[in-house]
Design a protein around this motif. Structure first.
Motif, PDB file in Angstrom:
ATOM      1  N   SER A 425      58.808 -14.240   6.771  1.00 44.15           N
ATOM      2  CA  SER A 425      57.885 -15.246   7.302  1.00 44.15           C
ATOM      3  C   SER A 425      56.718 -14.560   7.978  1.00 44.15           C
ATOM      4  CB  SER A 425      58.611 -16.172   8.279  1.00 44.15           C
ATOM      5  OG  SER A 425      59.012 -15.458   9.414  1.00 44.15           O
ATOM      6  N   ASP A 452      61.985 -21.798   6.096  1.00 45.93           N
ATOM      7  CA  ASP A 452      63.419 -21.603   5.911  1.00 45.93           C
ATOM      8  C   ASP A 452      64.144 -21.873   7.225  1.00 45.93           C
ATOM      9  OD1 ASP A 452      63.660 -20.798   3.163  1.00 45.93           O
ATOM     10  OD2 ASP A 452      62.582 -18.982   3.729  1.00 45.93           O
ATOM     11  N   LEU A 453      65.017 -22.861   7.172  1.00 46.07           N
ATOM     12  CA  LEU A 453      65.817 -23.244   8.325  1.00 46.07           C
ATOM     13  C   LEU A 453      67.193 -22.613   8.174  1.00 46.07           C
ATOM     14  CD1 LEU A 453      65.080 -25.190  10.694  1.00 46.07           C
ATOM     15  CD2 LEU A 453      66.441 -26.931   9.512  1.00 46.07           C
ATOM     16  N   CYS A 454      67.676 -21.973   9.229  1.00 48.38           N
ATOM     17  CA  CYS A 454      68.978 -21.321   9.139  1.00 48.38           C
ATOM     18  C   CYS A 454      69.709 -21.416  10.464  1.00 48.38           C
ATOM     19  CB  CYS A 454      68.813 -19.860   8.720  1.00 48.38           C
ATOM     20  SG  CYS A 454      67.789 -18.895   9.830  1.00 48.38           S
ATOM     21  N   SER A 457      68.154 -21.340  14.235  1.00 50.50           N
ATOM     22  CA  SER A 457      66.782 -21.850  14.317  1.00 50.50           C
ATOM     23  C   SER A 457      66.640 -22.761  15.539  1.00 50.50           C
ATOM     24  CB  SER A 457      66.413 -22.633  13.067  1.00 50.50           C
ATOM     25  OG  SER A 457      66.301 -21.793  11.946  1.00 50.50           O
ATOM     26  N   VAL A 459      65.226 -25.806  16.971  1.00 53.51           N
ATOM     27  CA  VAL A 459      64.614 -27.031  16.463  1.00 53.51           C
ATOM     28  C   VAL A 459      64.086 -27.917  17.582  1.00 53.51           C
ATOM     29  CG1 VAL A 459      65.982 -27.000  14.349  1.00 53.51           C
ATOM     30  CG2 VAL A 459      66.835 -28.249  16.351  1.00 53.51           C
ATOM     31  N   LYS A 493      56.576 -22.216  15.609  1.00 55.48           N
ATOM     32  CA  LYS A 493      57.160 -22.379  14.278  1.00 55.48           C
ATOM     33  C   LYS A 493      57.185 -23.856  13.900  1.00 55.48           C
ATOM     34  CE  LYS A 493      57.915 -18.059  13.366  1.00 55.48           C
ATOM     35  NZ  LYS A 493      57.015 -17.537  14.425  1.00 55.48           N
ATOM     36  N   TRP A 495      59.176 -25.847  12.419  1.00 59.31           N
ATOM     37  CA  TRP A 495      60.403 -26.653  12.511  1.00 59.31           C
ATOM     38  C   TRP A 495      60.780 -26.976  13.956  1.00 59.31           C
ATOM     39  CZ3 TRP A 495      60.417 -21.672  10.294  1.00 59.31           C
ATOM     40  CH2 TRP A 495      60.876 -20.643  11.132  1.00 59.31           C
ATOM     41  N   VAL A 557      72.112 -25.109  14.556  1.00 59.91           N
ATOM     42  CA  VAL A 557      70.771 -24.877  15.092  1.00 59.91           C
ATOM     43  C   VAL A 557      70.811 -24.974  16.609  1.00 59.91           C
ATOM     44  CG1 VAL A 557      69.585 -25.614  13.004  1.00 59.91           C
ATOM     45  CG2 VAL A 557      70.197 -27.310  14.756  1.00 59.91           C
ATOM     46  N   GLY A 593      60.985 -19.247  17.273  1.00 61.00           N
ATOM     47  CA  GLY A 593      61.627 -20.180  16.351  1.00 61.00           C
ATOM     48  C   GLY A 593      63.094 -19.946  16.116  1.00 61.00           C
ATOM     49  N   THR A 594      63.700 -19.029  16.874  1.00 57.37           N
ATOM     50  CA  THR A 594      65.119 -18.722  16.689  1.00 57.37           C
ATOM     51  C   THR A 594      65.697 -18.155  17.975  1.00 57.37           C
ATOM     52  OG1 THR A 594      66.723 -17.459  15.380  1.00 57.37           O
ATOM     53  CG2 THR A 594      64.610 -16.402  15.819  1.00 57.37           C
TER      54      THR A 594
END
Length: 929
Positions: A425, A452-454, A457, A459, A493, A495, A557, A593-594
């Motif tokens: 990313s 890409d959501l994993c 992540s 949210v 990010k 998401w 998440v 974002g994570t």
């Protein structure tokens, strides 16, 4: 007026007025002259002095407070466990709307009931100032756009019109009752910034009386006000209603733990880091039911806002209160927040006259136990992923995430894996390669870009909750992080659902004045509302793309929020990991974002030209933050925003509301309903009888919170509460939340034990509010807890619940006890109880029982199939009882339990069927005028 057995009434001349007060130094002199071995006043803890003054002022010849109670507090021995009961009467009550609406519903119902018992509606009326702040109803439906505040406010009023009309009726119908309308701020922040008096004045019997401001609140974080020297704590709505109606609260003289603070916070740390450290330390010590007092040289380096942050989190460390003394910093804050010079003069003069003033020469008090923290040892921290006391160093969050991930994915069905290159990313750290190979990833299209959501992540990134939004240092710190990130071209990010809930209008003003609100908005942190929002589960829906991505691969998440609660299922039903963090770190995690990242070593993102940016590159210095506070936060902001705090905006003032002393109930309403607690009530007082032939409705483990028992969040369509609403023509889109429907017992009883994350061990620990119903001839059936309870009620079978340690921790919601009562549960047997919930159970006529040391349901081989009898209660006279649990094959397990009716007054309440029944009978029995 008080009996004043010790002749302590004195005069205080200040501001050209003559105040009467009950002198603690004079009491000390009287006791010394009498030869009473009282502790020197200077060595008595600050909070004990407040309790002592309260008793002096309310002495009534021994009916409730007598000389023996005053002597007991004055003779307080820190070495002994408490065993003396005293009566405490707060000076005022604060409420929020989730807990306040059912309080007003109960008061309205009591007006009807007292009339049936021969009294008058006006007998049910608050006798002390009672102020309700509407702050729990706004949801983050709209975010990340300039009109989010307006649209969320519009939706809030549409959803809650009926509730708000009811509160407007209450504001007109009841004396001593005021409502702070929506879009003003969070209750504890409004209390700190405006409502708190610190020293009260009131005309009583022709005299102008001065006395300490003390408060009960229908929210556990009422303790925030302890930061400015006001003794107060959270109680259930039941106990608050009793206080409003003039009933003192019965309590044991508490143990008081001293917490010495030294040094000052190091560069790069925040008040949030400090409070998470304090919470962890006090949880480890064990302070449930105790008072905590903070003192020491470190106070001189601790701004009032930092003190309030620490005090706010008292429920998280388990204490009844976490209090700071009145000192020069308290006066500075009163002046900063726009209080009058007259009030400030009274506070200073009164505190010094009473020995309540703290300065560098004040000797340390004597305490039951002592902890010490050098502020210089505090390090950047978060807490999670599911309890506020589980502090994690910032550098260890990545490892903490991986350690917890395994347990959350053990039952996940295997999914096809994606290639590692798919996860590249435009910035931020990448998950460790060894984990990537085995991780499912959902490709989503959001904000016109592929993402890409994993697992891991983030949210939800929410700057929320009065815990931190009341603190200019962390709020302006977040703004400076945003400014520095924007200047480097970093972006949140796509998401991440971002939100900014400032906590009060003052915060928005100083963020705007400092020029950082625009930078926060560029990262998506637009103001979404003035309320608790994400911290209480009002996070609103995730974007559809994100929700589908989570569901596609059952992803684990995360959320990062600047709140005080991160219990399972609280923040959002689709988010299984939740971390508490300071507002600046919330911004940082939105950029990354994570949570699968070590922000102390890995880049938070990249510039447009590919240069890595680390957290240290965007983190402001303490001096930079301090200078910005000095330049932007002033009394004028508070004065203009609180000039007419009870007036409300156009939306509020356009709401039509009923008139009259008694409320006209609408039988078709699904929000406001006359509760059944007083149906068929007579003047006859009952007895505390043994329980026979009971069935087990729930068998639970440790840390069952009030969120588990009575959730505040979304109502599922296929749940008993959802089916009830559908049957009455309510569309799923209009369900609102359990919290907003607390004025309707039919909804709330169906929501009791309905949390999606609660685990009933009778079903092997599966999640969801279900149980095994044991019918005739040994048959069993899996049902919702509500449906099973109603069948048992039809069968005439009483119910019990077994649970582990810390039962009822969390928010002080009275519905966790009310719903328990309405399900037909007669007793709850647990290894230990949270203070407020135990009191609430007693107040609703549900018997709290405690396993003996070293015993629990598992060790006693209980599985929920048993028929249970509880004997030896002796009408409340016995401190122990015998439980006999009989297995289906006839085998008996017999064990002793402790009866947690802790005071004679609680026994009396229980005989009446609850505290409200007691109050009603007392009022109805008075001679009519």
């Amino acid at each position: 007026m008080s009996h004043d057995s010790f002749a302590t009434r004195r005069k205080l001349e200040v501001n050209g007025k003559s105040y009467t007060y009950f002198s603690l130094p004079e009491l000390a002199r009287r006791l010394e002259a009498d030869g009473t071995p009282a502790m020197p006043l200077s060595r008595l803890p600050y909070s004990m002095k407040i309790l002592l003054e309260n008793l002096l002022r309310h002495e009534d010849g021994g009916m409730t407070v007598g000389p023996e109670h005053i002597r007991a507090v004055a003779n307080w021995d820190a070495r002994l466990e408490p065993e003396t009961e005293i009566a405490f009467m707060p000076a005022r009550v604060v409420l929020q709307d989730f807990t306040g609406v059912p309080c007003v519903v109960d008061l309205a119902a009591m007006r009807d009931a007292v009339t049936r018992l021969g009294g008058r509606p006006s007998q049910i009326n608050p006798l002390i100032p009672s102020e309700l702040v509407i702050d729990h109803s706004v949801k983050v439906d709209v975010f990340g756009r300039p009109d989010a505040l307006d649209l969320n406010g519009k939706i809030e009023f549409e959803r809650n019109l009926e509730r708000y009309a009811f509160l407007r009726w209450g504001q007109k119908a009841f004396g001593n009752f005021k409502v702070v309308p929506p879009n003003t701020g969070i209750v504890h922040q409004v209390n700190l910034e405006n409502l708190a008096r610190v020293v009260m004045e009131r005309e009583v019997g022709g005299e102008l009386l001065a006395f300490p401001d003390t408060v009960f609140g229908t929210d556990s974080h009422t303790t925030m006000i302890n930061g400015i020297g006001v003794l107060g704590w959270g109680v259930g709505g039941i106990e608050a209603e009793a206080a409003m109606l003039g009933q003192p609260s019965s309590m044991l003289i508490p143990e008081v733990v001293g917490f010495r603070l030294t040094g000052r916070l190091p560069e790069g740390t925040t008040a949030t880091d400090l409070v998470l450290t304090v919470t962890q330390m006090l949880r480890a010590l064990g302070v449930v039911g105790k008072f905590v007092e903070f003192f020491g040289d470190g106070l001189q380096h601790l701004p009032l806002a930092d003190r309030a942050t620490i005090a706010n989190m008292a429920p998280e460390y388990g204490a009844t209160c976490g209090i700071f003394p009145i000192d020069g910093e308290a006066l500075t804050y009163l002046r900063l927040s726009g209080r009058s010079e007259e009030l400030i003069g009274l506070v200073e003069a009164y505190a010094k006259a009473q020995g309540l003033w703290h300065d560098a020469d004040t000797p340390a008090a004597t305490y039951s136990a002592l902890l010490e923290l050098d502020l210089a040892d505090v390090r950047p921290s978060l807490a999670g992923p599911k309890r506020p006391q589980d502090r994690v160093l910032l550098e260890a969050v990545k490892d903490n995430y991986h350690q917890n991930l395994e347990g959350l994915t053990v039952n996940r069905k295997p999914k096809p894996k994606v290639a590692l290159e798919r996860l590249a990313s435009e910035g931020g750290a990448q998950p460790q390669a060894e984990h990537l190979a085995a991780r499912p990833v959902s490709r989503i299209r959001i904000q016109d870009q592929d993402a890409d959501l994993c697992d891991g992540s983030v949210v939800i990134a929410a700057i929320t909750s009065c815990t931190n939004t009341s603190n200019p240092a962390v709020m302006l710190g977040a703004g400076l992080v945003a400014r520095n990130a924007v200047r480097l071209g970093l972006k949140t990010k796509p998401w991440v659902k971002t939100s900014l809930g400032p906590g009060s209008l003052v915060v928005t003003d100083y963020l705007r004045k400092a020029g950082v609100l625009a930078d926060l908005e560029k990262l998506g942190f637009y103001v979404v509302g003035y309320g608790c929002t994400t911290c209480i589960g009002n996070s609103g829906p995730l974007p559809d793309e994100v929700s589908k991505g989570i569901a596609e691969n059952d992803l684990v998440v995360a959320s990062v929020l600047s709140g005080n609660r991160n219990f399972e299922g609280r923040v959002h039903s689709e988010v299984k990991m939740n971390y508490l963090a300071s507002p600046p770190l919330v911004v940082a995690y939105a950029l990354a974002g994570t949570v699968d990242i070590d922000l102390t070593r890995e880049p938070v993102g990249k510039t447009a030209d590919g240069k890595e940016v680390f957290l240290r590159d965007i983190w402001p210095s303490n001096k930079e933050i301090g200078d910005l506070i000095a330049a932007t936060v002033g009394p004028e902001l508070f004065a203009q925003n609180y000039a007419d705090v009870f007036k409300g905006d156009t939306r509020w003032n356009q709401i039509a509301s009923p008139e009259g002393e008694s409320f006209h109930w609408d039988a078709a309403s699904t929000y406001i309903k006359n509760p059944p607690y007083f149906d068929g009530m007579s003047m006859q007082v009952g007895t505390i009888d043994d329980i026979a032939g009971a069935r087990v409705l729930g068998l639970f483990g440790d840390s069952i919170t009030t969120d588990h028992i009575s959730p505040a969040g979304n109502i599922k369509k296929d749940s008993p509460a959802g089916r009830y609403l559908v049957d009455r023509g309510v569309q799923a889109a209009d369900f609102n939340s359990y919290g907003s429907r607390r004025g309707n017992d039919d909804v709330m009883v169906r929501g009791t034990f309905a949390n999606i994350r609660i685990k009933n061990l009778m079903l092997g620990g599966e999640e969801g509010g279900n149980t095994l119903y044991h019918g005739a001839h040994g048959s069993t059936e899996k049902l919702s807890i509500y449906d099973a309870a109603m069948r048992y009620k039809t069968d005439g079978v009483p119910l019990v619940v077994f649970a582990g340690k810390e039962y009822g921790t969390g928010s002080s919601r009275d519905w966790a006890a009310k719903g328990t009562n309405l399900l037909g549960i007669r007793a709850v047997v647990a290894e230990s109880f949270e203070r407020i919930h135990r009191s609430n159970l007693v107040g609703m006529g549900v018997l709290p029982l405690q396993f003996c040391e070293g015993e629990n349901a598992l060790k006693l081989e209980l599985d929920g199939s048993e028929t249970v009898s509880i004997t030896g209660l002796e009408d409340g006279a016995s401190k122990t009882a015998t439980v006999v649990a009989t297995k289906p094959d006839g085998r008996e397990h017999r064990f002793e339990v402790k009866v947690l009716l802790l005071t004679p007054k609680e026994v009396e309440y229980f005989r009446h069927g609850g505290i409200l029944h007691y109050v009603l009978r007392q009022l109805a029995a008075r001679k009519q005028v």
